[in-house]
Design a protein around this motif. Structure first.
Motif, short mmCIF file in Angstrom:
data_model
loop_
_atom_site.label_atom_id
_atom_site.label_comp_id
_atom_site.label_asym_id
_atom_site.label_seq_id
_atom_site.Cartn_x
_atom_site.Cartn_y
_atom_site.Cartn_z
N ALA A 251 0.84 -1.19 0.00
CA ALA A 251 0.00 0.00 0.00
C ALA A 251 0.87 1.24 0.00
CB ALA A 251 -0.93 0.01 1.22
N GLY A 252 0.33 2.31 -0.60
CA GLY A 252 0.99 3.61 -0.57
C GLY A 252 0.02 4.62 0.00
N LEU A 253 0.38 5.25 1.12
CA LEU A 253 -0.53 6.14 1.84
C LEU A 253 0.10 7.52 2.02
CD1 LEU A 253 -1.53 3.69 4.73
CD2 LEU A 253 -2.65 3.96 2.51
N ASP A 254 -0.58 8.54 1.51
CA ASP A 254 -0.16 9.91 1.79
C ASP A 254 -1.06 10.52 2.86
OD1 ASP A 254 1.47 12.25 1.33
OD2 ASP A 254 -0.29 13.15 0.38
N VAL A 255 -2.19 9.89 3.12
CA VAL A 255 -3.13 10.37 4.13
C VAL A 255 -3.53 9.19 5.01
CG1 VAL A 255 -4.04 12.27 2.75
CG2 VAL A 255 -5.06 10.01 2.52
N THR A 256 -3.77 9.48 6.28
CA THR A 256 -4.18 8.46 7.24
C THR A 256 -5.26 9.04 8.15
OG1 THR A 256 -2.30 9.12 8.64
CG2 THR A 256 -2.01 7.17 7.24
N THR A 257 -5.96 8.16 8.84
CA THR A 257 -7.06 8.61 9.70
C THR A 257 -6.55 9.56 10.77
OG1 THR A 257 -8.21 6.52 9.32
CG2 THR A 257 -8.92 7.83 11.19
N VAL A 258 -5.42 9.24 11.36
CA VAL A 258 -4.74 10.12 12.32
C VAL A 258 -3.47 10.61 11.66
CG1 VAL A 258 -3.63 10.30 14.57
CG2 VAL A 258 -5.68 8.88 14.30
N GLU A 259 -3.28 11.92 11.63
CA GLU A 259 -2.08 12.49 11.01
C GLU A 259 -1.35 13.38 12.01
OE1 GLU A 259 -3.21 14.43 7.38
OE2 GLU A 259 -3.86 12.57 6.43
N PRO A 260 -0.04 13.18 12.17
CA PRO A 260 0.72 12.10 11.54
C PRO A 260 0.42 10.75 12.18
CG PRO A 260 2.10 13.29 13.09
CD PRO A 260 0.80 14.05 13.02
N LEU A 261 0.63 9.69 11.42
CA LEU A 261 0.42 8.35 11.93
C LEU A 261 1.42 8.11 13.07
CD1 LEU A 261 -1.45 5.98 11.10
CD2 LEU A 261 0.52 4.99 9.91
N PRO A 262 0.96 7.62 14.23
CA PRO A 262 1.89 7.42 15.36
C PRO A 262 3.10 6.56 14.99
CG PRO A 262 -0.39 7.14 16.07
CD PRO A 262 -0.43 7.27 14.57
N ALA A 263 4.22 6.89 15.59
CA ALA A 263 5.47 6.20 15.26
C ALA A 263 5.40 4.70 15.53
CB ALA A 263 6.63 6.82 16.05
N ASP A 264 4.57 4.30 16.50
CA ASP A 264 4.48 2.88 16.83
C ASP A 264 3.33 2.17 16.12
OD1 ASP A 264 2.41 4.13 18.14
OD2 ASP A 264 2.75 3.16 20.09
N HIS A 265 2.69 2.84 15.16
CA HIS A 265 1.59 2.20 14.43
C HIS A 265 2.15 1.04 13.61
CE1 HIS A 265 -1.80 1.54 11.76
NE2 HIS A 265 -2.52 2.32 12.53
N PRO A 266 1.49 -0.12 13.64
CA PRO A 266 2.03 -1.29 12.94
C PRO A 266 2.21 -1.11 11.44
CG PRO A 266 -0.19 -1.71 13.79
CD PRO A 266 0.28 -0.46 14.42
N LEU A 267 1.44 -0.22 10.81
CA LEU A 267 1.63 -0.01 9.38
C LEU A 267 3.02 0.56 9.08
CD1 LEU A 267 -1.81 1.41 8.14
CD2 LEU A 267 -0.73 -0.75 7.45
N ARG A 268 3.57 1.32 10.04
CA ARG A 268 4.89 1.91 9.82
C ARG A 268 5.99 0.84 9.77
NH1 ARG A 268 5.51 7.14 9.53
NH2 ARG A 268 4.04 8.61 10.50
N GLY A 269 5.74 -0.28 10.42
CA GLY A 269 6.74 -1.33 10.45
C GLY A 269 6.60 -2.33 9.32
N ASP A 270 5.60 -2.18 8.49
CA ASP A 270 5.37 -3.13 7.40
C ASP A 270 6.21 -2.71 6.19
OD1 ASP A 270 4.29 -4.52 5.13
OD2 ASP A 270 2.55 -5.00 6.37
N PRO A 271 7.14 -3.53 5.74
CA PRO A 271 8.01 -3.14 4.62
C PRO A 271 7.29 -2.99 3.30
CG PRO A 271 8.34 -5.45 5.19
CD PRO A 271 7.48 -4.86 6.27
N SER A 272 6.05 -3.49 3.21
CA SER A 272 5.30 -3.38 1.95
C SER A 272 4.49 -2.09 1.87
CB SER A 272 4.37 -4.58 1.78
OG SER A 272 3.33 -4.55 2.74
N VAL A 273 4.54 -1.27 2.93
CA VAL A 273 3.76 -0.05 2.98
C VAL A 273 4.68 1.17 2.91
CG1 VAL A 273 2.11 1.32 4.32
CG2 VAL A 273 1.99 -1.18 4.37
N VAL A 274 4.37 2.08 1.98
CA VAL A 274 5.10 3.34 1.86
C VAL A 274 4.19 4.45 2.35
CG1 VAL A 274 6.25 4.96 0.30
CG2 VAL A 274 6.47 2.48 -0.08
N ILE A 275 4.65 5.19 3.35
CA ILE A 275 3.83 6.23 3.96
C ILE A 275 4.53 7.58 3.82
CG2 ILE A 275 2.76 7.07 6.10
CD1 ILE A 275 2.71 4.17 7.06
N THR A 276 3.81 8.57 3.32
CA THR A 276 4.32 9.94 3.28
C THR A 276 3.36 10.82 4.08
OG1 THR A 276 3.17 10.27 1.14
CG2 THR A 276 5.52 9.71 1.08
N PRO A 277 3.86 11.91 4.67
CA PRO A 277 3.06 12.70 5.63
C PRO A 277 2.16 13.76 5.01
CG PRO A 277 5.30 13.51 5.61
CD PRO A 277 5.27 12.34 4.66
#
Length: 303
Positions: A251-277
């Motif tokens: 997945a590629g996410l430029d927007v999230t329900t909570v912004e910024p996405l918390p540092a400990d959110h599990p999506l941040r640790g998933d190598p298949s997910v690219v997140i921009t703020p």
């Protein structure tokens, strides 16, 4: 200056917009060395040039001279529209200013996910051996929402990457979706046929959680989902679930329900997910266009 209308700008905007406004209004900034709070100008403020700060009903009721809230961008979820209508306050946006920038960012996220660039950026030692990228050519892109940005994404995808493009938008006719560069589909059919699904819808009661667990599982195995529209339209808990199941490839996410996405959110640790703020519109060109267009709307309205 006392007879000029006051424009309050709570967050930094392009200097060209400030220069335009200073020719005919009294500009008060909510940032920098001469920071002015809303309370200091509430009695005189005639316009607000708004980026990320929320303008609620209480603020509007405390500003008897307020005539316009000009959004620096396309979303109005940070403005109390009901109170604005009640008080006769105009709310404007800059709907075309960020089209190219957000469209380009959508494609950038797609490439980053499909080619494993997120793993490379993380500096994973075994990244090269683990990455088996996928070409975009010949794959199907499904656009949920077929407005200006989606239409530009469709053009880039079709002509730049030889992708097939499908579209779903309940607000448009089939002919309008075709004009946007996509083949019309129901939402369920689009999800079932698209290796890549990209969201381009505003956040409303109708679109909140629009893409959830059932929708994500409808996509073909190995698919990718992108969101450069608004957080909340995609159920991130459902996304995490299907990624962990291995049903989707990323997945590629430029927007999230909570912004910024918390540092400990599990999506941040998933190598298949690219997140921009939430930076899809943050190019030099788009920032200038949004600021100057918002300033123009203010000057037009204040007369």
């Amino acid at each position: 200056m006392a007879d000029r209308p006051v424009v309050w700008i709570p967050r930094p905007v392009h200097t060209d917009a400030l220069d335009m406004l200073r020719e005919r209004t009294e500009v008060r900034l909510g940032y920098g060395d001469d920071e002015t709070t809303f309370d200091e100008v509430s009695g005189r403020v005639g316009a607000i040039l708004l980026r990320t700060v929320r303008v609620d009903g209480d603020m509007m009721r405390r500003a008897p001279a307020l005539r316009i809230v000009a959004r620096h961008g396309v979303g109005v979820d940070t403005v109390d529209l009901e109170t604005a209508r009640e008080l006769g306050i105009t709310v404007t946006t800059t709907p075309t200013a960020n089209t190219q920038s957000v469209a380009e960012h959508t494609i950038a996220l797609l490439l980053a996910v499909r080619r494993g660039i997120g793993m490379v950026v993380r500096g994973d030692g075994a990244a090269r051996a683990a990455i088996h990228g996928r070409e975009l050519a010949g794959s199907t892109l499904g656009l949920v929402g077929c407005g200006r940005i989606a239409s530009r994404v469709a053009h880039i995808a079709r002509h730049g990457f030889d992708m097939r493009v499908l579209g779903h938008d309940p607000m448009l006719t089939a002919e309008q979706i075709v004009a946007a560069g996509a083949e019309p589909r129901t939402l369920e059919a689009l999800l079932a046929e698209s290796e890549v699904v990209s969201l381009h819808v505003p956040l409303t009661d109708a679109t909140r959680g629009l893409i959830g667990l059932r929708e994500l599982l409808t996509m073909p195995p190995g698919g990718v989902v992108l969101n450069t529209s608004r957080g909340g339209t995609l159920d991130e808990h459902a996304l995490l679930s299907v990624l962990r199941q291995g049903h989707l490839a990323g997945a590629g996410l430029d927007v999230t329900t909570v912004e910024p996405l918390p540092a400990d959110h599990p999506l941040r640790g998933d190598p298949s997910v690219v997140i921009t703020p939430h930076v899809g519109a943050q190019t030099a060109e788009a920032l200038r266009r949004m600021a100057t267009e918002a300033a123009t709307r203010i000057l037009e309205h204040l007369g």
